[in-house]
Design a protein around this motif. Structure first.
Motif, PDB file in Angstrom:
ATOM      1  N   LYS A  37       0.821  -1.218   0.000  1.00 19.45           N
ATOM      2  CA  LYS A  37       0.000   0.000   0.000  1.00 19.45           C
ATOM      3  C   LYS A  37       0.855   1.269   0.000  1.00 19.45           C
ATOM      4  CE  LYS A  37      -4.385   0.602   0.608  1.00 19.45           C
ATOM      5  NZ  LYS A  37      -5.336   1.564   1.101  1.00 19.45           N
ATOM      6  N   ALA A  38       1.985   1.210   0.669  1.00 19.53           N
ATOM      7  CA  ALA A  38       2.844   2.391   0.719  1.00 19.53           C
ATOM      8  C   ALA A  38       3.346   2.728  -0.688  1.00 19.53           C
ATOM      9  CB  ALA A  38       4.017   2.150   1.663  1.00 19.53           C
ATOM     10  N   THR A  41       0.582   4.093  -2.921  1.00 19.16           N
ATOM     11  CA  THR A  41       0.297   5.503  -2.632  1.00 19.16           C
ATOM     12  C   THR A  41       1.408   6.404  -3.170  1.00 19.16           C
ATOM     13  OG1 THR A  41      -0.805   4.750  -0.641  1.00 19.16           O
ATOM     14  CG2 THR A  41      -0.370   7.097  -0.795  1.00 19.16           C
ATOM     15  N   ARG A  42       2.661   5.951  -3.016  1.00 23.36           N
ATOM     16  CA  ARG A  42       3.787   6.729  -3.535  1.00 23.36           C
ATOM     17  C   ARG A  42       3.668   6.927  -5.044  1.00 23.36           C
ATOM     18  NH1 ARG A  42       7.244   3.214  -0.232  1.00 23.36           N
ATOM     19  NH2 ARG A  42       7.832   4.380   1.625  1.00 23.36           N
TER      20      ARG A  42
ATOM     21  N   ASP B  52      -7.243   8.357  -0.794  1.00 21.25           N
ATOM     22  CA  ASP B  52      -6.049   7.517  -0.734  1.00 21.25           C
ATOM     23  C   ASP B  52      -4.870   8.152  -1.467  1.00 21.25           C
ATOM     24  OD1 ASP B  52      -6.925   7.082  -3.272  1.00 21.25           O
ATOM     25  OD2 ASP B  52      -7.308   4.940  -3.031  1.00 21.25           O
ATOM     26  N   PHE B  84      -0.795   5.843   4.876  1.00 22.40           N
ATOM     27  CA  PHE B  84       0.100   5.891   3.713  1.00 22.40           C
ATOM     28  C   PHE B  84       0.102   7.263   3.058  1.00 22.40           C
ATOM     29  CE2 PHE B  84      -0.950   1.381   4.185  1.00 22.40           C
ATOM     30  CZ  PHE B  84       0.329   0.959   4.517  1.00 22.40           C
ATOM     31  N   LEU B  87       2.567   9.122   5.262  1.00 22.43           N
ATOM     32  CA  LEU B  87       3.916   8.680   4.895  1.00 22.43           C
ATOM     33  C   LEU B  87       4.399   9.369   3.623  1.00 22.43           C
ATOM     34  CD1 LEU B  87       4.992   5.091   5.322  1.00 22.43           C
ATOM     35  CD2 LEU B  87       5.144   5.904   3.007  1.00 22.43           C
ATOM     36  N   THR B  88       3.540   9.362   2.608  1.00 22.75           N
ATOM     37  CA  THR B  88       3.901   9.954   1.323  1.00 22.75           C
ATOM     38  C   THR B  88       4.114  11.464   1.439  1.00 22.75           C
ATOM     39  OG1 THR B  88       2.626   8.238   0.224  1.00 22.75           O
ATOM     40  CG2 THR B  88       3.184  10.151  -1.089  1.00 22.75           C
TER      41      THR B  88
END
Lengths: 137, 130
Positions: A37-38, A41-42, B52, B84, B87-88
């Protein structure tokens, strides 16, 4: 792998709704290839930044999203390109806190930090940015 | 795409449930600011649990909206930033989301109520004539 047979997604960029389409496509492929998921999203965020730049500065262009996974690595390759006037001062555009449009100045340098590879080519005939996200299988 | 703005006495609740285009985001900003002024809202909670992806543009719109609301005289809180997304945003750069945040709408409302109370403005209800 079955996924590698999928044709690359080619998304024309003309209006702000295309930014949403592009980032969704990027996230979907990411998810299908088994990125976490990280990373989803990135990549979605990076694609969102780059495609918005196209709409904002060059009016139109396109975004190509390809699965370039190998036997050992999952890999997504994204290219965002336009035929706009190009970036006058590339070094400045890649500097934190710099923005010509009143944004937060996190656009290009921020995007670069989200992905594993970042390559930019900009001439007065257009700009082409390639980003890659990879992970060992 | 119109984002519904719910009114709870003099607090406004907004829950962004769809992936917004830039134009939608600007529309949302002006709708909300307008309504805050119209009802002289005491507080605004913006719930982004369903988002998201928050890129630098969206982060700026959210930040700016929170600042505008505060300039008008209301408190504001952003609720439900996804892990997330957080985080981003931090990886991309500092200070992308500078507004006050809460885990969820419930906690956001609690924060608003406490702030409004300490501010000394007790007119949470509409009985301004009392």
């Amino acid at each position: 792998m079955r996924m590698s047979e999928l044709p690359p997604a080619q998304i024309p960029l003309h209006e702000t709704a295309d930014v949403v389409t592009a980032r969704r496509a990027a996230r979907e492929l990411c998810e299908q290839l088994g990125f976490g998921k990280a990373d989803q999203t990135r990549l979605a965020t990076a694609v969102s930044e780059l495609t918005r730049n196209v709409i904002q500065y060059a009016n139109h262009g396109e975004c190509v999203i390809e699965n370039r996974s190998t036997a050992t690595h999952r890999c997504i390759w994204v290219q965002v390109r336009d035929q706009g006037a190009g970036i006058a001062n590339l070094e400045q555009a890649l500097t934190d806190g710099y923005s010509t449009s009143g944004g937060l100045g996190a656009g290009l340098p921020g995007t670069r930090r989200l992905v594993d590879q970042f390559h930019i080519e900009s001439t007065p005939q257009g700009t082409c940015i390639t980003i890659v996200l990879t992970k060992p299988l | 795409m119109k984002i519904p703005i719910l009114r709870l006495e003099r607090i406004l609740l907004v829950s962004i449930q769809v992936d917004l285009t830039d134009n939608d985001a600007m529309q949302f900003q002006s709708d909300l600011v307008e309504q805050v002024a119209e009802i002289e809202a005491l507080g605004v909670a913006i719930d982004i649990t369903a988002l998201d992806v928050v890129d630098s543009y969206m982060a700026r719109v959210i930040n700016d909206t929170a600042s505008m609301v505060r300039l008008l005289g209301a408190e504001s809180v952003i609720c439900g930033v996804q892990p997330f997304v957080a985080l981003t945003l931090v990886e991309m750069g500092r200070d992308l989301l500078g507004a006050d945040c809460a885990f969820n709408l419930g906690q956001g409302l609690e924060i608003l109520r406490t702030r409004i109370a300490t501010r000394g403005d007790t007119r949470l209800s509409e009985d301004e004539n009392v």
